[in-house]
Design an enzyme around this catalytic site. Structure first.
Site, PDB file in Angstrom:
ATOM      1  N   THR A 221       1.214  -1.583   0.004  1.00  0.00           N
ATOM      2  CA  THR A 221      -0.124   0.273  -0.063  1.00  0.00           C
ATOM      3  C   THR A 221       0.971   1.248  -0.330  1.00  0.00           C
ATOM      4  OG1 THR A 221      -1.834  -1.091   1.320  1.00  0.00           O
ATOM      5  CG2 THR A 221      -2.257   1.276   1.523  1.00  0.00           C
TER       6      THR A 221
ATOM      7  N   THR B 114      -0.948   0.130   6.036  1.00  0.00           N
ATOM      8  CA  THR B 114      -0.402  -0.577   5.265  1.00  0.00           C
ATOM      9  C   THR B 114      -0.661  -2.475   6.006  1.00  0.00           C
ATOM     10  OG1 THR B 114       1.040  -1.697   3.935  1.00  0.00           O
ATOM     11  CG2 THR B 114       2.204  -0.314   5.451  1.00  0.00           C
ATOM     12  N   GLY B 115      -1.229  -2.968   5.520  1.00  0.00           N
ATOM     13  CA  GLY B 115      -0.682  -4.441   5.876  1.00  0.00           C
ATOM     14  C   GLY B 115      -2.021  -5.370   5.652  1.00  0.00           C
ATOM     15  N   LYS B 116      -2.238  -6.379   6.006  1.00  0.00           N
ATOM     16  CA  LYS B 116      -3.586  -7.336   5.439  1.00  0.00           C
ATOM     17  C   LYS B 116      -4.454  -6.998   6.462  1.00  0.00           C
ATOM     18  CE  LYS B 116      -0.484 -11.181   6.632  1.00  0.00           C
ATOM     19  NZ  LYS B 116      -0.489 -12.700   7.151  1.00  0.00           N
ATOM     20  N   GLY B 117      -5.132  -6.131   5.192  1.00  0.00           N
ATOM     21  CA  GLY B 117      -6.381  -4.956   4.471  1.00  0.00           C
ATOM     22  C   GLY B 117      -7.474  -5.545   5.672  1.00  0.00           C
TER      23      GLY B 117
ATOM     24  N   ARG C  90     -13.842  -7.373  -3.826  1.00  0.00           N
ATOM     25  CA  ARG C  90     -13.022  -7.335  -2.679  1.00  0.00           C
ATOM     26  C   ARG C  90     -12.231  -5.405  -2.092  1.00  0.00           C
ATOM     27  NH1 ARG C  90      -7.779  -5.813  -0.006  1.00  0.00           N
ATOM     28  NH2 ARG C  90      -7.368  -6.443   1.707  1.00  0.00           N
ATOM     29  N   ILE C  91     -12.932  -5.559  -1.187  1.00  0.00           N
ATOM     30  CA  ILE C  91     -12.245  -3.984  -1.053  1.00  0.00           C
ATOM     31  C   ILE C  91     -11.361  -4.365   0.859  1.00  0.00           C
ATOM     32  CG2 ILE C  91     -13.305  -1.665   0.597  1.00  0.00           C
ATOM     33  CD1 ILE C  91     -16.086  -2.437  -1.246  1.00  0.00           C
ATOM     34  N   GLY C  92     -10.380  -3.897   1.140  1.00  0.00           N
ATOM     35  CA  GLY C  92      -9.854  -3.791   2.089  1.00  0.00           C
ATOM     36  C   GLY C  92      -9.800  -2.747   3.112  1.00  0.00           C
ATOM     37  N   ASP C  93      -8.555  -2.153   3.779  1.00  0.00           N
ATOM     38  CA  ASP C  93      -8.710  -1.355   4.706  1.00  0.00           C
ATOM     39  C   ASP C  93      -8.731   0.060   4.025  1.00  0.00           C
ATOM     40  OD1 ASP C  93      -6.115  -0.421   6.031  1.00  0.00           O
ATOM     41  OD2 ASP C  93      -5.840  -2.471   4.670  1.00  0.00           O
TER      42      ASP C  93
END
Length: 316
Positions: A184, A234-237, A212-215
């Site tokens: 990110t 940033t990372g695993k959403g 798919r929608i992340g953080d």
């Protein structure tokens, strides 16, 4: 008077310490360029909101980061970009998802904030909004780089989602590395009057499901700013959403009286699993912090008192 400060990131994850120079150096050069750009803008008196957008636009235009031009591909070989931006003093914010042709998603997120009564637009409606406001768009093939095609092919071979913004991994290594590489881009800034802003943008996961929608576009998860601090994660959403990471940093400062560094460290250590998150944050007092619980995080920061840092791994 407090001093200005800026911090930015190009993603956190399992970044190998022996990352080849041809992959490391261009990213370090880009971080330095973007940091210099942001510092110059702050010194010239630009508002932090403008600075955060400017820096993230530049990161979006760099093909080695997972946002804009460098966005990774979905299961169908398409791009679906997302971004959000927030101003601390007013808590105005804007977010977008599912973009396929917009060159700079972060600027569309700002337009949503400034030109609509809403916060979040997605997919076809967001694309139509972009066209209606003359935002720069290109054919979606512009975003499909050979490197990201290779990443998708490898991820499909192992029937997995690959959280990857660095190099395509040889299949044998890929099989053993786990879901460990994350990408990110983001920027946070504060001026000498204590005005704060945060901006974040991403292409998501390699081989992610369409839709798919992340953080990143979720205010309070990947992006947050108020009168105390500005945060970009940033990372695993999915983990960042569960941990309401960005908002929790502000909440710990507000309700528990923690410093920026203490609050950010607590969230990264306690709110999300190890190996899943990093963030950059600045406070209204001009403090800066960049904690992560992954192997590394592409990051840079500078403060008015002359401190500057560009780093990938811990203590370097």
């Amino acid at each position: 008077m407090v001093g200005w400060a800026i911090a930015l990131h190009g993603g956190a994850g399992d970044i190998p310490i022996d990352l080849p120079e041809e992959r490391r150096i261009p990213r370090e050069i880009a971080l330095r360029h973007c940091l210099d750009l942001g510092v110059s803008a702050l010194k010239s008196g630009k508002p932090p909101l403008d600075v955060a957008e400017l820096v993230v636009r530049e990161l979006e235009n760099h093909p080695d980061f997972n946002a804009g031009k460098g966005s990774v591909l979905t299961t169908q070989g398409t791009v679906e970009m997302e971004a959000s931006i927030m101003e601390g003093k007013t808590k105005r914010c804007g977010a977008v998802s599912g973009l396929t042709t917009v060159v700079n998603p972060i600027s569309l997120a700002r337009l949503v904030m400034e030109k609509t009564p809403h916060i979040y637009l997605a997919f076809d409606a967001a694309e139509a909004f972009a066209r209606a406001h003359g935002v720069e768009t290109v054919d979606s093939s512009h975003f499909i780089t050979p490197e990201n095609v290779a990443r998708l092919k490898q991820a499909k071979e192992f029937n997995r989602v690959q959280l990857d913004y660095t190099a395509p991994t040889p299949p044998k290594e890929l099989e053993n590395c786990g879901d460990s590489q994350i990408g990110t881009v983001g920027c946070v800034a504060v001026d000498s009057a204590g005005n704060l802003a945060s901006a974040t943008s991403t292409g998501g996961y390699v081989n992610k499901m369409v839709g798919r929608i992340g953080d990143t576009p979720v205010i309070g998860a990947g992006t947050y700013a108020n009168h105390l601090c500005a945060v970009s994660a940033t990372g695993k959403g999915e983990e960042i959403i569960r941990g309401t990471v960005a908002r929790d940093v502000a909440a710990l400062m507000d309700y528990k009286g923690l410093s920026l560094t203490e609050a950010a460290a607590y969230v990264v250590d306690q709110s999300v699993p190890r190996g899943s998150c990093g963030l950059v944050a600045v406070s209204a007092k001009g403090e800066v912090t960049m904690p992560f619980n992954t192997t590394g995080m592409f990051r840079a920061c500078a403060t008015e008192d002359g401190y500057s840092e560009i780093a990938i791994w811990p203590n370097n």
